[in-house]
Design an enzyme around this catalytic site. Structure first.
Site, PDB file in Angstrom:
ATOM      1  N   ASP A  39       1.031  -1.166   0.009  1.00 47.55           N
ATOM      2  CA  ASP A  39      -0.047   0.021  -0.166  1.00 47.55           C
ATOM      3  C   ASP A  39       0.799   1.190   0.110  1.00 47.55           C
ATOM      4  OD1 ASP A  39      -2.712  -1.133   0.490  1.00 47.55           O
ATOM      5  OD2 ASP A  39      -2.195  -1.921   2.140  1.00 47.55           O
ATOM      6  N   ASP A 179     -10.895  -5.090  -0.097  1.00 48.87           N
ATOM      7  CA  ASP A 179      -9.690  -4.620   0.754  1.00 48.87           C
ATOM      8  C   ASP A 179     -10.195  -3.639   2.031  1.00 48.87           C
ATOM      9  OD1 ASP A 179      -7.477  -3.355   1.773  1.00 48.87           O
ATOM     10  OD2 ASP A 179      -6.726  -2.419  -0.113  1.00 48.87           O
TER      11      ASP A 179
HETATM   12  C1  DX5 Z   1      -6.061   0.263   3.860  1.00 47.17           C
HETATM   13  C2  DX5 Z   1      -5.318  -0.603   2.786  1.00 47.17           C
HETATM   14  C3  DX5 Z   1      -5.516  -1.969   3.365  1.00 47.17           C
HETATM   15  C4  DX5 Z   1      -5.506  -2.148   4.811  1.00 47.17           C
HETATM   16  C5  DX5 Z   1      -6.270  -3.276   5.395  1.00 47.17           C
HETATM   17  O1  DX5 Z   1      -6.202   1.511   3.021  1.00 47.17           O
HETATM   18  O2  DX5 Z   1      -5.476  -0.674   1.515  1.00 47.17           O
HETATM   19  O3  DX5 Z   1      -4.701  -2.797   2.695  1.00 47.17           O
HETATM   20  O4  DX5 Z   1      -4.147  -2.610   5.150  1.00 47.17           O
HETATM   21  O5  DX5 Z   1      -6.092  -3.245   6.603  1.00 47.17           O
HETATM   22  P1  DX5 Z   1      -7.019  -4.041   7.307  1.00 47.17           P
HETATM   23  O6  DX5 Z   1      -7.146  -5.590   7.050  1.00 47.17           O
HETATM   24  O7  DX5 Z   1      -6.451  -4.013   8.895  1.00 47.17           O
HETATM   25  O8  DX5 Z   1      -8.426  -3.529   7.452  1.00 47.17           O
END
Ligand code: DX5
Length: 222
Positions: A39, A179
């Site tokens: 990310d 996501d």
């Molecule tokens: C958030 C990112 C995600 C995030 C997901 O903007 O794109 O990949 O890391 O995190 P969790 O699984 O904690 O929701």
């Protein structure tokens, strides 16, 4: 019992120890990530800053797991050339950040990388219908982007189902990624709605035994 679509896990290191990225990558690998999602948060499109192209390059050098880049950036047109040759197989960019999404999809594809798009919670599925035949992946954000550890918004399931129907209508082979907020409690319903790839970050790094986390989610799906 109805046959569930095959699905994959994308481990995201965002909720891992950013001072120890090598270890975070290893945890995702050992947990059974089918791919890694990196990310890129620019502090502008999203309020947070994560890391840039050198981390993508180093990650691709140290792992055999395919790496996908999720650009949470303003002006993704400027970032796509910077990401050239880093070793990742797919680039996702946010349609909300680009005035020329179709052109950018074509630019990414020409460089030999799979193009994908991501949509924020407030962007309806209908906004991207015309792009669907041209992409390899549509990433549905279940949360406001930029932060790990949020609860998934309820309407995410409906949006995934709408996109699944749209993809079937235009015979697109694009995968649907979801996501943000993926956990054992909602994973089965997400796959049933039509998701192909589940991105998990705090579900791994917030788990008492991170290496066991994805197996637990897999068992919850059945
Ligand atoms: C958030 C990112 C995600 C995030 C997901 O903007 O794109 O990949 O890391 O995190 P969790 O699984 O904690 O929701």
């Amino acid at each position: 019992m109805p046959h569930l679509r095959p699905f994959k896990f994308a481990g995201s290191i965002l909720a891992g120890d950013l001072l120890n990225l090598g270890e975070a990558i290893r945890v995702c690998e050992q947990a059974g990530s089918d791919l890694l999602q990196l990310d890129i948060c620019d502090g502008h499109f999203v309020p947070t800053i994560s890391f840039g192209e050198e981390v993508v390059r180093r990650t691709c050098q140290v792992t055999k797991v395919p790496v996908e880049v999720h650009l949470m950036v303003s002006r993704p047109e400027d970032w796509v050339p910077r990401m050239q040759g880093m070793g990742h197989f797919r680039t996702l960019f946010h349609v909300e950040a680009s005035h020329r999404a179709m052109g950018l999809v074509q630019t990414i594809a020409k460089s030999g990388i799979e193009p994908g798009i991501a949509i924020n919670p407030e962007t309806p599925a209908s906004a991207v219908e015309s792009l669907l035949p041209y992409i390899h992946n549509i990433c549905v954000m279940g949360i406001a982007p930029g932060f790990a550890g949020q609860k998934m918004l309820d309407f995410t399931f409906t949006k995934i189902a709408q996109l699944r129907a749209m993809l079937d209508r235009c015979a697109s082979k694009s995968l649907i990624t979801v996501d943000g907020g993926v956990k054992a409690e909602n994973a089965k319903a997400l796959v049933e709605a039509g998701a192909d790839v589940l991105v998990v970050s705090s579900g791994i790094f917030g788990h008492p035994q991170p290496v066991e986390s994805l197996s637990e989610i897999r068992r919850s799906i059945g």
